[in-house]
Design a protein around this motif. Sequence first.
Motif, PDB file in Angstrom:
ATOM      1  N   VAL A 353       1.055  -1.104  -0.107  1.00 36.21           N
ATOM      2  CA  VAL A 353      -0.601   0.234   0.276  1.00 36.21           C
ATOM      3  C   VAL A 353       0.983   1.565  -0.077  1.00 36.21           C
ATOM      4  O   VAL A 353       0.366   2.462  -0.835  1.00 36.21           O
ATOM      5  N   ALA A 354       2.009   1.051   0.736  1.00 37.79           N
ATOM      6  CA  ALA A 354       2.623   2.844   1.144  1.00 37.79           C
ATOM      7  C   ALA A 354       3.297   2.971  -0.517  1.00 37.79           C
ATOM      8  O   ALA A 354       3.366   4.022  -0.694  1.00 37.79           O
ATOM      9  N   ALA A 355       4.011   1.279  -1.152  1.00 41.70           N
ATOM     10  CA  ALA A 355       4.444   1.739  -2.070  1.00 41.70           C
ATOM     11  C   ALA A 355       3.908   2.428  -3.617  1.00 41.70           C
ATOM     12  O   ALA A 355       3.746   2.884  -4.157  1.00 41.70           O
ATOM     13  N   GLU A 356       2.222   1.326  -3.523  1.00 42.26           N
ATOM     14  CA  GLU A 356       1.821   1.830  -4.645  1.00 42.26           C
ATOM     15  C   GLU A 356       1.193   2.002  -5.270  1.00 42.26           C
ATOM     16  O   GLU A 356       0.139   2.695  -6.250  1.00 42.26           O
ATOM     17  N   ALA A 357      -0.364   2.849  -3.852  1.00 42.96           N
ATOM     18  CA  ALA A 357      -1.206   3.360  -3.701  1.00 42.96           C
ATOM     19  C   ALA A 357      -1.130   4.731  -4.342  1.00 42.96           C
ATOM     20  O   ALA A 357      -0.698   4.973  -4.301  1.00 42.96           O
ATOM     21  N   GLY A 358      -2.157   5.265  -5.158  1.00 41.53           N
ATOM     22  CA  GLY A 358      -2.563   6.387  -5.388  1.00 41.53           C
ATOM     23  C   GLY A 358      -3.601   7.027  -5.835  1.00 41.53           C
ATOM     24  O   GLY A 358      -4.777   6.277  -5.215  1.00 41.53           O
ATOM     25  N   ALA A 359      -3.829   8.168  -6.556  1.00 45.36           N
ATOM     26  CA  ALA A 359      -5.034   8.541  -7.470  1.00 45.36           C
ATOM     27  C   ALA A 359      -5.693   7.179  -8.654  1.00 45.36           C
ATOM     28  O   ALA A 359      -4.477   7.398  -8.837  1.00 45.36           O
ATOM     29  N   ALA A 360      -7.068   7.415  -8.473  1.00 45.59           N
ATOM     30  CA  ALA A 360      -7.714   5.783  -9.042  1.00 45.59           C
ATOM     31  C   ALA A 360      -9.410   6.520  -9.723  1.00 45.59           C
ATOM     32  O   ALA A 360      -9.769   7.477  -8.435  1.00 45.59           O
ATOM     33  N   ASP A 361      -9.136   7.265 -10.618  1.00 44.10           N
ATOM     34  CA  ASP A 361     -10.729   7.791 -11.213  1.00 44.10           C
ATOM     35  C   ASP A 361     -10.954   6.891 -11.777  1.00 44.10           C
ATOM     36  O   ASP A 361     -12.564   7.044 -11.633  1.00 44.10           O
ATOM     37  N   THR A 362     -10.777   5.890 -12.255  1.00 41.65           N
ATOM     38  CA  THR A 362     -11.667   4.883 -13.300  1.00 41.65           C
ATOM     39  C   THR A 362     -11.766   3.962 -13.129  1.00 41.65           C
ATOM     40  O   THR A 362     -10.708   3.382 -12.532  1.00 41.65           O
ATOM     41  N   LEU A 363     -12.498   3.072 -13.182  1.00 44.47           N
ATOM     42  CA  LEU A 363     -12.241   1.733 -13.255  1.00 44.47           C
ATOM     43  C   LEU A 363     -11.284   0.782 -13.423  1.00 44.47           C
ATOM     44  O   LEU A 363     -10.287  -0.155 -13.471  1.00 44.47           O
ATOM     45  N   SER A 364     -10.654   1.309 -14.795  1.00 43.39           N
ATOM     46  CA  SER A 364      -9.615   1.154 -15.522  1.00 43.39           C
ATOM     47  C   SER A 364      -8.293   1.172 -14.477  1.00 43.39           C
ATOM     48  O   SER A 364      -7.233   0.240 -14.507  1.00 43.39           O
ATOM     49  N   ASP A 365      -8.835   2.192 -14.302  1.00 46.24           N
ATOM     50  CA  ASP A 365      -7.446   3.105 -13.011  1.00 46.24           C
ATOM     51  C   ASP A 365      -7.435   1.632 -11.796  1.00 46.24           C
ATOM     52  O   ASP A 365      -6.599   1.533 -11.059  1.00 46.24           O
ATOM     53  N   LEU A 366      -8.149   1.401 -10.941  1.00 44.51           N
ATOM     54  CA  LEU A 366      -8.395   0.691 -10.390  1.00 44.51           C
ATOM     55  C   LEU A 366      -7.952  -0.528 -10.532  1.00 44.51           C
ATOM     56  O   LEU A 366      -7.445  -2.042  -9.967  1.00 44.51           O
ATOM     57  N   VAL A 367      -8.572  -1.189 -11.735  1.00 46.21           N
ATOM     58  CA  VAL A 367      -7.939  -2.937 -12.123  1.00 46.21           C
ATOM     59  C   VAL A 367      -6.521  -2.873 -12.694  1.00 46.21           C
ATOM     60  O   VAL A 367      -5.730  -3.345 -12.242  1.00 46.21           O
ATOM     61  N   ALA A 368      -6.229  -1.108 -13.076  1.00 44.72           N
ATOM     62  CA  ALA A 368      -4.771  -1.579 -12.756  1.00 44.72           C
ATOM     63  C   ALA A 368      -3.908  -1.303 -11.980  1.00 44.72           C
ATOM     64  O   ALA A 368      -2.670  -2.095 -11.445  1.00 44.72           O
ATOM     65  N   ALA A 369      -3.805  -0.741 -10.895  1.00 40.64           N
ATOM     66  CA  ALA A 369      -3.369  -0.531  -9.208  1.00 40.64           C
ATOM     67  C   ALA A 369      -3.459  -2.493  -8.498  1.00 40.64           C
ATOM     68  O   ALA A 369      -2.738  -2.646  -8.237  1.00 40.64           O
ATOM     69  N   ASP A 370      -4.556  -2.939  -9.145  1.00 36.67           N
ATOM     70  CA  ASP A 370      -4.970  -4.088  -8.466  1.00 36.67           C
ATOM     71  C   ASP A 370      -3.655  -5.138  -9.032  1.00 36.67           C
ATOM     72  O   ASP A 370      -3.246  -5.184  -8.638  1.00 36.67           O
ATOM     73  N   SER A 371      -3.946  -5.182 -10.578  1.00 32.12           N
ATOM     74  CA  SER A 371      -2.698  -6.028 -10.893  1.00 32.12           C
ATOM     75  C   SER A 371      -1.405  -5.741 -10.710  1.00 32.12           C
ATOM     76  O   SER A 371      -0.496  -6.003 -10.623  1.00 32.12           O
ATOM     77  N   LYS A 372      -0.861  -4.412 -10.565  1.00 33.30           N
ATOM     78  CA  LYS A 372       0.584  -3.941 -10.522  1.00 33.30           C
ATOM     79  C   LYS A 372       0.380  -3.824  -8.388  1.00 33.30           C
ATOM     80  O   LYS A 372       2.391  -4.225  -8.539  1.00 33.30           O
ATOM     81  N   ALA A 373      -0.716  -4.130  -7.956  1.00 34.05           N
ATOM     82  CA  ALA A 373       0.140  -4.343  -6.563  1.00 34.05           C
ATOM     83  C   ALA A 373       0.563  -5.854  -6.342  1.00 34.05           C
ATOM     84  O   ALA A 373       1.076  -6.323  -5.404  1.00 34.05           O
ATOM     85  N   ARG A 374      -0.551  -6.978  -7.117  1.00 37.61           N
ATOM     86  CA  ARG A 374       0.196  -8.362  -7.666  1.00 37.61           C
ATOM     87  C   ARG A 374       0.734  -8.391  -7.748  1.00 37.61           C
ATOM     88  O   ARG A 374       1.988  -8.865  -7.129  1.00 37.61           O
ATOM     89  N   ALA A 375       1.752  -7.864  -8.686  1.00 37.78           N
ATOM     90  CA  ALA A 375       3.067  -8.019  -8.620  1.00 37.78           C
ATOM     91  C   ALA A 375       3.491  -7.034  -8.030  1.00 37.78           C
ATOM     92  O   ALA A 375       4.812  -8.044  -7.754  1.00 37.78           O
ATOM     93  N   TYR A 376       4.006  -6.204  -7.657  1.00 43.18           N
ATOM     94  CA  TYR A 376       4.416  -5.944  -5.940  1.00 43.18           C
ATOM     95  C   TYR A 376       4.962  -6.754  -4.653  1.00 43.18           C
ATOM     96  O   TYR A 376       5.892  -7.360  -4.761  1.00 43.18           O
ATOM     97  N   ALA A 377       3.693  -7.297  -4.596  1.00 41.42           N
ATOM     98  CA  ALA A 377       3.571  -7.814  -3.240  1.00 41.42           C
ATOM     99  C   ALA A 377       3.926  -9.099  -3.403  1.00 41.42           C
ATOM    100  O   ALA A 377       5.077  -9.850  -2.535  1.00 41.42           O
ATOM    101  N   GLY A 378       3.832  -9.782  -4.952  1.00 40.61           N
ATOM    102  CA  GLY A 378       4.572 -11.062  -5.322  1.00 40.61           C
ATOM    103  C   GLY A 378       6.164 -11.079  -5.254  1.00 40.61           C
ATOM    104  O   GLY A 378       6.429 -11.862  -4.079  1.00 40.61           O
ATOM    105  N   ARG A 379       6.400  -9.687  -6.014  1.00 40.80           N
ATOM    106  CA  ARG A 379       8.023  -9.073  -5.343  1.00 40.80           C
ATOM    107  C   ARG A 379       8.458  -9.393  -3.980  1.00 40.80           C
ATOM    108  O   ARG A 379       9.512  -9.503  -3.809  1.00 40.80           O
TER     109      ARG A 379
END
Length: 387
Positions: A353-379
């Motif tokens: 959350v500290a590294a990846e959370a940010g602004a998100a206005d649209t549904l696709s922003d949220l879906v992109a944030a979801d997949s980036k967060a998954r990659a970050y957490a995995g690493r």
Amino acid sequence: MRCEYGFGVFGATGTVGRAGLEAAGQLGIGVDVLAAAGNVEGMLQLYAQHHPRLIIMADDAAAAALAERLPAGAGCRVEHGDEAMCAAAAGCATMLAAVSGAAGLDSVLAAAGEGRRILLANKEALVLAGDHVLAAARAAGGQVVPVDSEHNALAELLLLAADRRDAIERVWLTASGGPFLNHPGDLEEVSPEAAVRHPVWSMGAKISVDSATMMNKGLEVIEACRLFSLTADQVEIVVHPQSVVHAIVEFADGGCLAQCAPADMRSTIARAIAWPEIPAVRFGRIDWRKLGSLQFQQPDNDRFPCLQLAYQALAAGGSAPAVLNAANEVAVHSFLRRELNFSAISKVVAETVAAEAGAADTLSDLVAADSKARAYAGRAIKVSSLC
Ligand code: MG
């Protein structure tokens, strides 16, 4: 779009899906659509009991294996993949959304967009993109009925108190506290087996671990804010190990209304199916003479930091709740595979959350944030020495 099917259960082979099928059966409701990830044996069993017209497996190999083993002339179509899942959800008059995790979002959105009736057990969809799901349902004239027991209880209390809504100061959701509420030692070394052994509720692995870390209650705070247009400071959590009281509304004068029901998912789902009526079936009852004492206590935020992480994500807004949810899913699945310590789940979530959370206005922003967060957490899990 034409409503091709009546009742569909998505996540049918899981605990909530099975409980839903039992509740629907008792209410005399047949099932037209069953959907699951990849459990072929489980689906074959459900086919034999319920004879749906359509089965969808997320996994194509599972769909092929299932189609081969269905009896000849079964009169049941087998499809696979996300697209088929969404088309089926959009074609059901009522769907029980019981897929675990963010994987359930697309089918919920598909049903919401067609104005279907959604009995929502998939809290992650609301945490990830709740405003979008609810806005789509509202715009299309649909209805979202919560199946989460606390939210189902809260919906009922708010219905009863509809004329006094302005006088409601805050609401309380109860938490059972999970299997480690009174765990004497360090939580560092607790096993997946111990974490999924819930003392009150019979649930799937992911939600059981969430319950053990208190993240389940954190996700439920976000879910309650989305569903009932509440602010974070209007939603309080109290640990109540017996799970007899599910939710409480508190009025401006200090008076409270509490909802109580047997801790049985079949009962909660039957209520959601019949909502806003009271269902004509009963799954157990509370014998108040035999209850003895009910306990209520403060959550221990030092031992179980996930609840506070969820409050912080809610306050931060933007993609923070979606990132929290995604990191948690990755961390919980790593814990279940013994790649991560129990107490490291909250660390992975906080770091992501500290590294990846940010602004998100649209549904696709949220879906992109979801997949980036998954990659970050995995690493983060791979490079850390948290296991
Ligand atoms: Mg719950």
